[in-house]
Design an enzyme around this catalytic site. Structure first.
Site, short mmCIF file in Angstrom:
data_model
loop_
_atom_site.label_atom_id
_atom_site.label_comp_id
_atom_site.label_asym_id
_atom_site.label_seq_id
_atom_site.Cartn_x
_atom_site.Cartn_y
_atom_site.Cartn_z
N ASP A 30 30.99 36.72 44.34
CA ASP A 30 29.54 37.03 44.14
C ASP A 30 28.87 36.91 45.67
OD1 ASP A 30 27.27 35.92 41.79
OD2 ASP A 30 26.65 36.07 44.11
N HIS A 46 31.43 48.80 29.81
CA HIS A 46 30.15 48.21 30.01
C HIS A 46 29.69 47.70 28.71
CE1 HIS A 46 26.01 48.12 31.39
NE2 HIS A 46 25.43 48.42 30.06
N ASN A 87 25.09 33.73 31.67
CA ASN A 87 23.77 33.78 31.61
C ASN A 87 23.58 35.10 30.55
OD1 ASN A 87 23.24 31.72 33.35
ND2 ASN A 87 23.19 33.08 35.01
N GLY A 93 18.41 33.95 32.04
CA GLY A 93 18.39 34.15 33.44
C GLY A 93 19.44 35.20 34.00
N HIS A 100 29.29 39.34 32.57
CA HIS A 100 29.74 38.64 33.63
C HIS A 100 29.98 37.12 33.36
CE1 HIS A 100 25.56 39.16 34.89
NE2 HIS A 100 25.88 37.87 35.50
N HIS A 102 30.72 33.89 35.62
CA HIS A 102 30.64 33.20 36.93
C HIS A 102 31.76 32.19 37.05
CE1 HIS A 102 26.40 34.28 38.17
NE2 HIS A 102 26.44 34.75 36.89
P1 AMP Z 1 23.17 36.67 36.84
O1 AMP Z 1 22.20 35.91 37.49
O2 AMP Z 1 24.17 35.63 35.73
O3 AMP Z 1 22.98 37.97 36.10
O4 AMP Z 1 24.36 36.88 37.88
C1 AMP Z 1 24.16 38.12 38.71
C2 AMP Z 1 25.07 37.67 39.89
O5 AMP Z 1 25.32 39.16 40.61
C3 AMP Z 1 24.27 36.93 40.91
O6 AMP Z 1 24.92 35.80 41.22
C4 AMP Z 1 24.18 37.82 42.15
O7 AMP Z 1 24.36 36.98 43.29
C5 AMP Z 1 25.38 38.72 42.03
N1 AMP Z 1 25.42 39.91 42.64
C6 AMP Z 1 24.14 41.13 42.60
N2 AMP Z 1 24.57 41.84 43.20
C7 AMP Z 1 25.96 41.98 43.78
C8 AMP Z 1 26.82 42.35 44.45
N3 AMP Z 1 26.31 43.85 44.97
N4 AMP Z 1 28.15 42.19 44.58
C9 AMP Z 1 28.34 40.83 44.12
N5 AMP Z 1 27.56 40.06 43.57
C10 AMP Z 1 26.38 40.62 43.42
ZN ZN Z 2 27.91 48.39 33.39
#
Ligand code: AMP
Ligand code: ZN
Length: 113
Positions: A30, A46, A87, A93, A100, A102
């Site tokens: 992340d 996707h 999320n 959120g 994805h 985490h």
């Molecule tokens: P969410 O808020 O659950 O949709 O998580 C999205 C996550 O993607 C967040 O924790 C961001 O920090 C992460 N994120 C956004 N852009 C990137 C990127 N280019 N590379 C890696 N992580 C990313």
């Molecule tokens: Zn996608």
């Protein structure tokens, strides 16, 4: 899918710190870590959110959890424990509309819920 950040990362069009890849799954660090270990695990297909899990793609989701378990073991955080977070949608959120999970760990996490 066009204009999807994580599809672009999977395709190598946007750089990422890859930690694992196979034919169905991509995992990367992340960019804004919320814990010492913070990795995102995504299906290469996707799928927008948990709302879009179907009987047809459910195999990929169970595979993702096997990958999560293996990554946690490989990172040495499995024994002490970790958190898997998803999320879903606006109220949940979700900021990137590509499913994805985490993985957060490597330290004692603050209590949630
Ligand atoms: P969410 O808020 O659950 O949709 O998580 C999205 C996550 O993607 C967040 O924790 C961001 O920090 C992460 N994120 C956004 N852009 C990137 C990127 N280019 N590379 C890696 N992580 C990313
Ligand atoms: Zn996608």
């Amino acid at each position: 899918m066009e204009n999807c950040l994580f599809c672009k990362i999977i395709a190598g069009e946007i750089p990422s710190q890859k930690v694992y890849e196979d034919n169905r799954v991509y995992a990367f660090r992340d960019i804004n870590p919320a814990a010492k270990y913070h990795v995102l695990v995504v299906p290469k297909e996707h799928i927008e959110s948990v709302n879009d899990i179907t009987a047809e793609n459910a195999d990929t989701i169970s595979h993702i959890f096997l990958v999560i378990k293996k990554l946690a073991e490989a990172a040495g955080i499995a024994e002490h424990g970790y958190r898997v977070v998803n999320n879903c949608g606006e109220d949940g959120g979700q900021s990137v509309n590509h499913l994805h999970f985490h993985i957060l760990g490597g330290e004692k996490l603050k209590t949630q819920l």
